[in-house]
Design an enzyme around this catalytic site. Structure first.
Site, PDB file in Angstrom:
ATOM      1  N   PHE A  46     -14.493  -3.958   1.901  1.00  0.00           N
ATOM      2  CA  PHE A  46     -15.505  -2.939   1.604  1.00  0.00           C
ATOM      3  C   PHE A  46     -15.436  -2.484   0.141  1.00  0.00           C
ATOM      4  O   PHE A  46     -16.378  -1.887  -0.368  1.00  0.00           O
ATOM      5  CB  PHE A  46     -15.345  -1.740   2.550  1.00  0.00           C
ATOM      6  CG  PHE A  46     -15.197  -2.152   3.985  1.00  0.00           C
ATOM      7  CD1 PHE A  46     -16.146  -2.971   4.580  1.00  0.00           C
ATOM      8  CD2 PHE A  46     -14.103  -1.756   4.737  1.00  0.00           C
ATOM      9  CE1 PHE A  46     -16.007  -3.386   5.895  1.00  0.00           C
ATOM     10  CE2 PHE A  46     -13.961  -2.163   6.051  1.00  0.00           C
ATOM     11  CZ  PHE A  46     -14.905  -2.976   6.637  1.00  0.00           C
ATOM     12  N   ARG A  67       0.831  -1.215   0.000  1.00  0.00           N
ATOM     13  CA  ARG A  67       0.000   0.000   0.000  1.00  0.00           C
ATOM     14  C   ARG A  67       0.867   1.267   0.000  1.00  0.00           C
ATOM     15  O   ARG A  67       0.459   2.298  -0.523  1.00  0.00           O
ATOM     16  CB  ARG A  67      -0.978   0.002   1.174  1.00  0.00           C
ATOM     17  CG  ARG A  67      -0.318  -0.055   2.534  1.00  0.00           C
ATOM     18  CD  ARG A  67      -1.359  -0.134   3.642  1.00  0.00           C
ATOM     19  NE  ARG A  67      -0.745  -0.470   4.916  1.00  0.00           N
ATOM     20  CZ  ARG A  67      -0.999   0.152   6.051  1.00  0.00           C
ATOM     21  NH1 ARG A  67      -1.847   1.147   6.103  1.00  0.00           N
ATOM     22  NH2 ARG A  67      -0.402  -0.225   7.169  1.00  0.00           N
ATOM     23  N   ASP A 124      -7.831  -6.737  13.614  1.00  0.00           N
ATOM     24  CA  ASP A 124      -9.209  -6.296  13.377  1.00  0.00           C
ATOM     25  C   ASP A 124     -10.176  -7.475  13.217  1.00  0.00           C
ATOM     26  O   ASP A 124     -11.383  -7.337  13.413  1.00  0.00           O
ATOM     27  CB  ASP A 124      -9.291  -5.398  12.136  1.00  0.00           C
ATOM     28  CG  ASP A 124      -8.927  -3.954  12.459  1.00  0.00           C
ATOM     29  OD1 ASP A 124      -8.762  -3.644  13.657  1.00  0.00           O
ATOM     30  OD2 ASP A 124      -8.820  -3.144  11.519  1.00  0.00           O
ATOM     31  N   GLU A 130     -19.571   2.876   0.249  1.00  0.00           N
ATOM     32  CA  GLU A 130     -18.795   2.263  -0.829  1.00  0.00           C
ATOM     33  C   GLU A 130     -19.630   2.012  -2.091  1.00  0.00           C
ATOM     34  O   GLU A 130     -19.119   2.131  -3.207  1.00  0.00           O
ATOM     35  CB  GLU A 130     -18.163   0.953  -0.343  1.00  0.00           C
ATOM     36  CG  GLU A 130     -17.129   1.129   0.771  1.00  0.00           C
ATOM     37  CD  GLU A 130     -17.743   1.314   2.161  1.00  0.00           C
ATOM     38  OE1 GLU A 130     -18.981   1.180   2.295  1.00  0.00           O
ATOM     39  OE2 GLU A 130     -16.995   1.574   3.108  1.00  0.00           O
TER      40      GLU A 130
END
Lengths: 319, 291
Positions: free
Chosen positions: A88, A15, A122, A63
């Site tokens: 998402f 990323r 998470d 989204e």
């Protein structure tokens, strides 16, 4: 059975490479527009947002609408990168991606981060492990998974060049850099990283599993077991010729992915080989269960995705 | 609106209603109710408001119309043929294999269709994206979209409205075709969406309610939209309409949401519109009449 040693390599998150490359692309091409759904710090699109605020749109936590607006932008001639966490970006707005983007073959690049279980703590609600399977079913869609940050740069650039929808699957953690700057990427690419004229096993890996496959492959080779290791960075289109040619030279084909074994790389390879060159395929990935909380490294251990686990599994299988 | 203009508009509208009925009769499936409720606004828009060039469908400065309630495709096809995007003869191919006139609009197959729609709730987002691109590029074009009142049950619609206000899309004009009926019955019974105008206002849209079959009020709605340009707010028009408008046995009947008329029914409907003779032309030649 010796311990699997990992070489110390420089680490960078895919990323991070994405964020920097977007700025580069945005400088060269004023048609490039970026959208995010309130995760621009995490997806690194904030770098683009700071440099080109007039071409960056934070769409909020919405989204489905983001995909629609991106489609509208693409219909107006823009090349649109949309980013958020993979779950998402793909699972929630799947039908929007299908009808608004893929069916119209629009220039929307779904560049998702935090894919797979390497999201870590998470937990399962944030761990996309079905994204490749569902997107692979869409006509016109391209699916690319960088094995490291070097390939991420080239993949993002190729996505901008392609006329049509692209899904790029990136991760949260820093991962080892396995390629050097000479690496090039084109749609349909697969790279043989370790080769043998006749192999006991061919490992077809993608994304973060490429490094694990390499480490495992080196270990097997050091023990006199000939192996082939391939980075399948383009899941769609997939490199049929290369995969068939590798299958012909190996007694066992193994697929490795940080994704459910249903419908992802494993599914793609099984579909391909069952028609072209029936071969025994062992699928290694998330074994039709959901993820859970834990550090990425604890989760890789838990789900048997480390080089060590793969090595042990293969030794058992090859015995 | 002066009398002459009104008479001409009503005449056009009648022909378009006729085309919708004939198309659906030929196709043996499709959505008459919502096509007939929406055609008044859609035809006024194409005939009197929008700038476009059928010879150059991708002209950059053109105004755009996105039919978010894509099942009213026959209304869109009727007007696109009327203004010259394609031959009216193509209307006979609606919903048939290989036809560019798909059951729901397909931008890849038919010029004049700005975006594929049909999956409810998505067209408004796409319209928003086109409006946003226009703002970004400082283009002067306007974007119009029309949604069903049942359609606004989709959560995505409200996401799209939030974004339209956030990005100050005063080049975006959103019509809600408020005919009060959806497939399973009255919208208020299935899942109430009222009060629509209050909801649009609370999403920071400049909002107006009109009788969506009254040419003067339709004209006023577009004047209202024009007056909001430069104010940084999107426009929302709640257009009160009648499902199945102008065909007595279809009016206000949710049963006519998605059923095509039979031979007897289309004859009766065309008779009511005063154009029963067009059926013969249609059956023999395709549409050959002069407008």
């Amino acid at each position: 059975m010796g311990k699997v040693e990992k070489k110390k390599l420089e680490m960078q998150a895919t990323r991070d490479a994405y964020g920097k490359t977007l700025v580069e692309l945005g400088t060269e091409n004023h048609n490039i527009v970026v959208m995010d759904a309130d995760l621009s710090a995490s997806t690194r699109t904030e770098l683009f947002a700071k440099k080109f605020p007039e071409r960056f749109f934070n769409m909020g936590i919405a989204e489905a609408n983001m995909i629609g607006y991106a489609a509208g932008m693409a219909l107006s001639g823009k090349i649109v990168f949309v980013s958020t966490f993979a779950i998402f970006a793909t699972l929630r707005p799947f039908e929007q991606i299908r009808n608004a983007v893929a069916a119209q073959n629009l220039n929307v690049k779904i560049a998702a981060t935090h894919a797979g279980i390497s999201v870590g703590e998470d937990g399962l609600s944030h761990q996309a492990i079905e994204d490749v399977a569902i997107l692979r079913s869409l006509p016109n869609m391209h699916i690319f998974i960088p094995a490291d940050s070097v390939s991420a740069v080239k993949i993002v650039k190729e996505a901008a060049r392609i006329n049509g929808p692209v899904y790029i699957r990136m991760s949260r953690p820093k991962t080892p850099i396995i390629y050097d700057e000479t690496y090039e990427f084109n749609a349909g690419q697969a790279n043989i990283l370790i080769d043998a004229p006749e192999a006991r096993v061919a490992m077809l890996a993608t994304g973060n599993m490429v490094y694990e496959a390499m480490v495992c492959g080196e270990k097997l080779r050091s023990e006199g077991i000939p192996v082939i290791v391939v980075d399948v960075s383009s899941i769609k289109p997939i490199n049929k010729e290369l995969i068939v040619s590798v299958a012909k030279r190996a007694r066992l084909v193994v697929t490795l992915e940080e994704h459910t074994i249903v419908g992802g790389l494993g599914g793609a390879v099984c579909e391909l080989l069952s028609e072209e060159y029936p071969t025994k395929v062992m699928r290694i990935g998330i074994n039709d269960v959901f993820g859970e909380s834990g550090t990425p490294s604890a989760l890789f251990q838990h789900f048997g995705l480390t080089a060590e686990h793969i090595y042990r599994k293969l030794i058992k299988e090859l015995r | 609106m002066d009398e002459q203009k009104r008479i001409e508009f009503e005449k056009e509208l009648n022909s378009l209603r006729r085309d919708i009925l004939l198309m659906l009769y030929e196709a043996k499936s499709g959505h008459p109710g919502g096509s007939l409720s929406a055609i008044s606004v859609i035809s006024y828009l194409f005939l009197n408001v929008m700038r476009f060039d059928p010879a150059n469908p991708l002209w950059e400065e053109r105004d755009r119309f996105i039919l978010s309630k894509g099942h009213a495709a026959p209304a869109l096809y009727a007007i696109l043929a009327r203004v010259g995007y394609f031959s009216p003869k193509l209307l006979k191919t609606l919903r048939k294999l290989g036809s560019p006139l798909q059951g729901h609009p397909d931008s890849r197959k038919l010029p004049g269709v700005e975006s594929s729609t049909g999956s409810l709730g998505q067209g408004i987002s796409i319209a928003g994206g086109i409006a946003l691109a226009g703002k970004m590029e400082k283009k002067s074009y306007n974007v119009y979209t029309l949604l069903g009142d049942g359609e606004i049950q989709e959560g995505q619609v409200w996401e799209a409205l939030m974004a339209a206000s956030q990005f100050k899309l005063d080049n975006l004009c959103i019509f809600i075709d408020n005919n009060g009926l959806q497939i399973d019955g009255p919208v208020s019974m299935v899942m109430n969406v009222d009060p629509i105008a209050d909801k649009l206002r609370s999403f920071n849209l400049a909002t107006m309610e009109i009788d969506g079959h009254n040419p003067d009020e339709i004209e006023n709605a577009f004047e209202f939209f024009k007056s909001n340009k430069g104010k940084g707010v999107p426009t929302g028009i709640v257009s009160h309409t009648i499902k199945g408008k102008c065909v007595s046995f279809m009016e206000n009947k949710s049963e006519w949401h998605g059923v095509a008329p039979s031979k007897e029914e289309v004859e009766k409907a065309l008779d009511e519109l005063g154009c029963i003779e067009s059926l013969e032309d249609w059956l023999t030649e395709g549409i050959t009449w002069e407008r």
